[in-house]
Design a protein around this motif. Sequence first.
Motif, PDB file in Angstrom:
ATOM      1  N   ALA A  73       0.832  -1.211   0.000  1.00 48.55           N
ATOM      2  CA  ALA A  73       0.000   0.000   0.000  1.00 48.55           C
ATOM      3  C   ALA A  73       0.866   1.261   0.000  1.00 48.55           C
ATOM      4  O   ALA A  73       0.575   2.223  -0.714  1.00 48.55           O
ATOM      5  CB  ALA A  73      -0.935   0.001   1.206  1.00 48.55           C
ATOM      6  N   ALA A  74       1.950   1.258   0.780  1.00 48.28           N
ATOM      7  CA  ALA A  74       2.845   2.421   0.816  1.00 48.28           C
ATOM      8  C   ALA A  74       3.520   2.614  -0.542  1.00 48.28           C
ATOM      9  O   ALA A  74       3.684   3.747  -1.008  1.00 48.28           O
ATOM     10  CB  ALA A  74       3.899   2.241   1.916  1.00 48.28           C
ATOM     11  N   LEU A  75       3.893   1.519  -1.196  1.00 48.24           N
ATOM     12  CA  LEU A  75       4.506   1.602  -2.525  1.00 48.24           C
ATOM     13  C   LEU A  75       3.504   2.137  -3.540  1.00 48.24           C
ATOM     14  O   LEU A  75       3.830   2.984  -4.371  1.00 48.24           O
ATOM     15  CB  LEU A  75       5.034   0.233  -2.947  1.00 48.24           C
ATOM     16  N   GLU A  76       2.280   1.670  -3.451  1.00 47.28           N
ATOM     17  CA  GLU A  76       1.232   2.155  -4.354  1.00 47.28           C
ATOM     18  C   GLU A  76       1.020   3.668  -4.190  1.00 47.28           C
ATOM     19  O   GLU A  76       0.894   4.399  -5.170  1.00 47.28           O
ATOM     20  CB  GLU A  76      -0.060   1.398  -4.076  1.00 47.28           C
ATOM     21  N   ARG A  77       0.988   4.141  -2.947  1.00 51.07           N
ATOM     22  CA  ARG A  77       0.827   5.586  -2.692  1.00 51.07           C
ATOM     23  C   ARG A  77       2.026   6.365  -3.216  1.00 51.07           C
ATOM     24  O   ARG A  77       1.873   7.457  -3.767  1.00 51.07           O
ATOM     25  CB  ARG A  77       0.621   5.842  -1.199  1.00 51.07           C
ATOM     26  N   HIS A  78       3.237   5.806  -3.053  1.00 51.48           N
ATOM     27  CA  HIS A  78       4.437   6.474  -3.553  1.00 51.48           C
ATOM     28  C   HIS A  78       4.365   6.620  -5.084  1.00 51.48           C
ATOM     29  O   HIS A  78       4.631   7.694  -5.627  1.00 51.48           O
ATOM     30  CB  HIS A  78       5.688   5.683  -3.149  1.00 51.48           C
ATOM     31  N   LEU A  79       3.990   5.548  -5.754  1.00 51.53           N
ATOM     32  CA  LEU A  79       3.884   5.594  -7.212  1.00 51.53           C
ATOM     33  C   LEU A  79       2.782   6.542  -7.664  1.00 51.53           C
ATOM     34  O   LEU A  79       2.920   7.223  -8.682  1.00 51.53           O
ATOM     35  CB  LEU A  79       3.668   4.187  -7.766  1.00 51.53           C
ATOM     36  N   PHE A  80       1.705   6.630  -6.901  1.00 58.91           N
ATOM     37  CA  PHE A  80       0.643   7.583  -7.225  1.00 58.91           C
ATOM     38  C   PHE A  80       1.162   9.014  -7.135  1.00 58.91           C
ATOM     39  O   PHE A  80       0.849   9.851  -7.983  1.00 58.91           O
ATOM     40  CB  PHE A  80      -0.570   7.381  -6.306  1.00 58.91           C
ATOM     41  N   ARG A  81       1.976   9.316  -6.108  1.00 60.79           N
ATOM     42  CA  ARG A  81       2.546  10.672  -5.993  1.00 60.79           C
ATOM     43  C   ARG A  81       3.453  10.977  -7.179  1.00 60.79           C
ATOM     44  O   ARG A  81       3.442  12.088  -7.706  1.00 60.79           O
ATOM     45  CB  ARG A  81       3.319  10.819  -4.673  1.00 60.79           C
TER      46      ARG A  81
END
Length: 191
Positions: free
Chosen positions: A171-179
């Motif tokens: 989930a943290a990786l997904e949020r990072h990629l979204f940013r």
Amino acid sequence: MVGSAPTASQAAAHEALFGDALACDEVRPAAFLTGSTSGARLRVDAANGEALLRALAIVEDGLRSEEPEPGSDNTMHRLEAKLDLLTSLVAGLVPAQDTLALLPLRWSARGACLRVDTPVPAGSVGTLRVQPVDWLPSTLVLPVRVLACELVDGLWQLWLRFDSLPPALEAALERHLFRIHRRAIAETRRR
């Protein structure tokens, strides 16, 4: 994949990693290392990766409305995150870290695709090391399994599936990629 049509294994690997997932194309300091890692090391790497990505999110964006804790002060969280990153930076300076080469990287929360000099058999396990931001030399160490490896324009293109990431790290990786994706869109609009 300029100059050649994708093979069936390339297309299947691409679909598995990027099919309906948010993917980002970047040039990042990165490396693929072959070999399995112990369970204890995987847990440490996952915890460190999650902490790094959460701290980056707080520093870059601040706390979102869905994340604040009752009675918390956003300024204090940002300060704590900056201190965590500073501590990580100083700790990384003590032992000489390997220098990662800048590589074109396509990645999602499911896996990554990059090119290397030597072939790696499909099914091999290893780790992907990637520096998630330019301004901090800390790296994410993510366990991967090679889905496909094919010669493309003189280099070996690897399709790497993240192997057994804890849900919080994913989930943290997904949020990072979204940013990253959001910044790329904003950059395009400014032009």
